[in-house]
Design a protein around this motif. Structure first.
Motif, short mmCIF file in Angstrom:
data_model
loop_
_atom_site.label_atom_id
_atom_site.label_comp_id
_atom_site.label_asym_id
_atom_site.label_seq_id
_atom_site.Cartn_x
_atom_site.Cartn_y
_atom_site.Cartn_z
N UNK A 50 0.86 -1.23 -0.11
CA UNK A 50 -0.09 -0.11 -0.16
C UNK A 50 0.89 1.35 0.02
N UNK A 51 2.16 1.08 -0.56
CA UNK A 51 2.93 2.40 -0.32
C UNK A 51 4.11 2.08 -1.29
N UNK A 52 4.71 3.35 -1.55
CA UNK A 52 6.20 3.27 -2.31
C UNK A 52 6.97 4.26 -1.62
N UNK A 53 8.22 3.87 -1.39
CA UNK A 53 9.38 4.87 -0.72
C UNK A 53 10.33 5.13 -1.78
N UNK A 54 10.65 6.19 -1.88
CA UNK A 54 11.89 6.73 -2.69
C UNK A 54 12.62 7.35 -1.56
N UNK A 55 14.12 7.56 -2.08
CA UNK A 55 15.25 7.97 -1.25
C UNK A 55 15.44 9.23 -1.29
N UNK A 56 16.30 9.87 -0.08
CA UNK A 56 16.61 11.06 -0.07
C UNK A 56 17.74 11.41 -1.17
N UNK A 57 18.48 10.19 -1.68
CA UNK A 57 19.36 10.35 -2.76
C UNK A 57 18.69 10.80 -4.14
N UNK A 58 17.44 10.03 -4.37
CA UNK A 58 16.71 10.36 -5.67
C UNK A 58 16.27 12.01 -5.33
#
Length: 205
Positions: A50-58
């Motif tokens: 139920x979620x997607x996480x993208x990074x600080x680096x992105x």
């Protein structure tokens, strides 16, 4: 006498969604028993969780493309901003960007160096399928030399930079197939800033 078989109860929208979710989970499992659900979610079968996480680096990589930044402000200041560093602020649910600042002005005897720290909330724009920076603000201005005597003007320069750099700037764009699977459409919901990334809730339309 002929007896009629009992009619199956009609499914509710909630039951239909649950059935589709069960089907998606089964499809993901069938794709490879060795794959974790999270790995499956980021590969062939996106967003089954139920979620997607993208990074600080992105975010850092996306913001980096806006720099270096050079502007002339009211013919009084020449501002150059470089070296952005992105920091996540989970306690404020915002993203901070610290930049090196170089200011030159006929009002000052010589150019001065320092840093601006800007921050922004993150929102989803359905038209572009992008997570955007929005509502930027100036968190701090730290300038050396004789810039202190022009604090009001320097803060105005920082505010202008925040607006031009960050307002509605996309840091992540979803591909169409990332928001659709097996005929079911999804869309991002609540965006939460974590210590190690940006968590985007994914909900069925």
């Amino acid at each position: 006498m002929i007896r009629r078989a009992p009619r199956a109860p009609s499914s509710t929208p909630g039951a239909a969604r649950a059935t589709r979710r069960a089907f998606l989970l089964a499809a993901c499992a069938a794709a490879g028993a060795a794959m974790s659900l999270g790995a499956c979610a980021t590969g062939t079968f996106p967003f089954i969780p139920d979620h997607y996480t993208f990074s600080r680096e992105q975010v850092q990589e996306a913001v980096q493309r806006k720099f270096p930044y050079h502007r002339s402000v009211q013919q009084l200041f020449e501002v150059a901003l470089t070296n952005p560093v992105v920091t996540l602020l989970p306690d404020r649910n915002r993203v901070a960007i610290r930049v090196d600042a170089h200011l030159a002005s006929p009002l000052m005897q010589q150019p001065v160096d320092g840093a601006f720290t800007l921050s922004s909330e993150m929102v989803y724009d359905a038209a572009s399928r992008s997570v955007l920076l929005r509502a930027p603000s100036v968190d701090s201005v730290d300038m050396q030399g004789n810039a202190a005597g022009y604090a009001q003007q320097v803060n105005a320069v920082a505010a202008l930079a925040a607006t031009q750099l960050l307002t509605n700037y996309p840091v992540y764009t979803f591909k169409p197939d990332q928001l659709q699977f097996a005929g079911v459409n999804y869309e991002p919901g609540t965006i939460t800033i974590l210590t190690n990334g940006i968590r985007v809730q994914i909900v069925e339309k």
